[in-house]
Design an enzyme around this catalytic site. Structure first.
Site, PDB file in Angstrom:
ATOM      1  N   GLU A  15      76.802  20.983  68.072  1.00  0.00           N
ATOM      2  CA  GLU A  15      77.461  21.870  67.112  1.00  0.00           C
ATOM      3  C   GLU A  15      76.576  22.254  65.931  1.00  0.00           C
ATOM      4  O   GLU A  15      77.052  22.818  64.953  1.00  0.00           O
ATOM      5  CB  GLU A  15      78.740  21.209  66.597  1.00  0.00           C
ATOM      6  CG  GLU A  15      79.772  20.950  67.678  1.00  0.00           C
ATOM      7  CD  GLU A  15      81.036  20.335  67.109  1.00  0.00           C
ATOM      8  OE1 GLU A  15      81.920  21.105  66.680  1.00  0.00           O
ATOM      9  OE2 GLU A  15      81.136  19.109  67.086  1.00  0.00           O
ATOM     10  N   SER A 165      84.135  21.436  69.365  1.00  0.00           N
ATOM     11  CA  SER A 165      83.898  22.827  69.763  1.00  0.00           C
ATOM     12  C   SER A 165      84.051  23.057  71.259  1.00  0.00           C
ATOM     13  O   SER A 165      83.484  23.984  71.825  1.00  0.00           O
ATOM     14  CB  SER A 165      82.500  23.295  69.307  1.00  0.00           C
ATOM     15  OG  SER A 165      82.421  23.291  67.910  1.00  0.00           O
ATOM     16  N   SER A 298      87.106  31.454  60.765  1.00  0.00           N
ATOM     17  CA  SER A 298      87.601  30.183  61.292  1.00  0.00           C
ATOM     18  C   SER A 298      89.082  30.007  60.978  1.00  0.00           C
ATOM     19  O   SER A 298      89.632  30.617  60.053  1.00  0.00           O
ATOM     20  CB  SER A 298      86.801  29.019  60.712  1.00  0.00           C
ATOM     21  OG  SER A 298      85.450  29.086  61.100  1.00  0.00           O
TER      22      SER A 298
END
Length: 325
Positions: A15, A165, A298
């Site tokens: 990530e 993720s 996000s």
């Protein structure tokens, strides 16, 4: 007097790129009239302060300071924007605790616990929080696909225990797909979990400490264009993220209540974003993210925006809460 704030980003996991994006958004939106923000890259091969000209200045690990153009820069607090290890799993936070440096995340034990999906599920299930049926495996364990499928059914999900993720996650439809999915998950972690498929509405809900209170943010409904909320759905636009979620008043109250309860059960503070699936109107807990994505697109920033909280307010509040601890 302005406070010096280190925004740590990068990390040692898959990530790293996402974390760098999150960290740069924090740097962009932090109130420069109130704080002196500094970007600090925590990478496997180096810890460096990166200035506005992209010059790198090594971090002194003895006290987490850096020398920039002949001036020693020390920090009043750290804004943690590292997804995965060593930020989200608490490792670097234990170091900050040792040297007496305040940070925006929960204490290192809570971060380590919530990063471990298996341990988190074990805790919340003891409190009666509904969740999927699970099987746990460690690398090297003998695998009996018949026994696994007998317990969790098909389809099922295979997940690395400590990755985010959606890296390493597979949705498995047949017994023949199970072993390849397990091998894929082991590429991310030596511990994995296999969970039963929950058929229902998926929602994501942020719970944060805001102005000294535990605040549940508006709920987001996740509608993936793919088979599940995978990496492409999360980061490449292959999903709909609907905020506020299309829930009944009763469903919304149920999600809010359980999200706040889980936050408190786990003794959390700072940021969190948890995933639930509503099955027959009952929210089933999937996992908690304690360093969620912080870019403008996000989910948690979207939720904060719907609650009337700007990114500048959101990030500044996290620092003020850290400084008061």
């Amino acid at each position: 007097m302005k406070k010096n704030i280190a925004i740590i980003m990068g990390g040692y996991s898959s990530e790293v790129g996402i974390s760098l994006k999150s960290g740069n958004v924090v740097y962009k939106h932090l109130n420069k009239e109130k704080y002196n923000p500094y970007r600090v890259h925590i990478l496997k091969d180096k810890w460096v302060l990166v200035d506005d000209d992209e010059n790198e200045h090594p971090i002194n690990k003895h006290d987490f300071s850096a020398e920039v153009n002949g001036t020693n820069i020390s920090f009043d607090a750290v804004f943690n924007a590292i997804h995965g290890t060593p930020g989200e799993n608490g490792v670097i936070l234990a170091y900050f605790n040792l040297i007496g440096l305040k940070h925006t995340s929960a204490p290192f034990y809570q971060m380590a616990l919530t990063f471990n999906k298996r341990d988190t599920l074990s805790v919340v299930k003891e409190y009666g929080i509904p969740a999927a049926t699970s099987v746990y495996l460690n690398k090297g364990d003998k695998i009996n696909t018949n026994t696994i499928i007998e317990k969790v059914g098909l389809p099922c999900f295979v997940k690395p225990n400590g990755a985010g993720s959606s890296f390493g996650i597979s949705k498995v439809y047949t017994q023949e797909e199970l072993i390849p999915a397990i091998e894929k998950a082991y590429e991310e972690d030596s511990e994995i979990l296999i969970e039963s498929f929950l058929d229902g509405t998926e929602v994501s809900v942020g719970v944060i400490q805001y102005k000294g209170e535990t605040k549940v943010l508006p709920i987001t409904e996740i509608v993936s264009d793919n088979d599940f909320f995978d990496y492409k759905a999360k980061y490449e636009g292959e999903s709909q993220e609907i905020t506020p979620a299309r829930l009944t008043e009763a469903q919304e109250k149920s999600v809010n209540d359980i999200a706040k309860r889980v936050y408190e059960i786990l003794n959390m503070s700072g940021f969190s974003r948890s995933e639930y699936i509503l099955v027959n109107d009952i929210p089933h807990f999937l996992e908690m993210n304690t360093v969620p994505g912080l870019t403008e697109a996000s989910i948690l920033p979207q939720q904060a925006n719907h609650a009337g909280i700007s990114l500048t307010e959101l990030f500044g509040n996290a620092i003020e809460m850290a400084l008061k601890n």
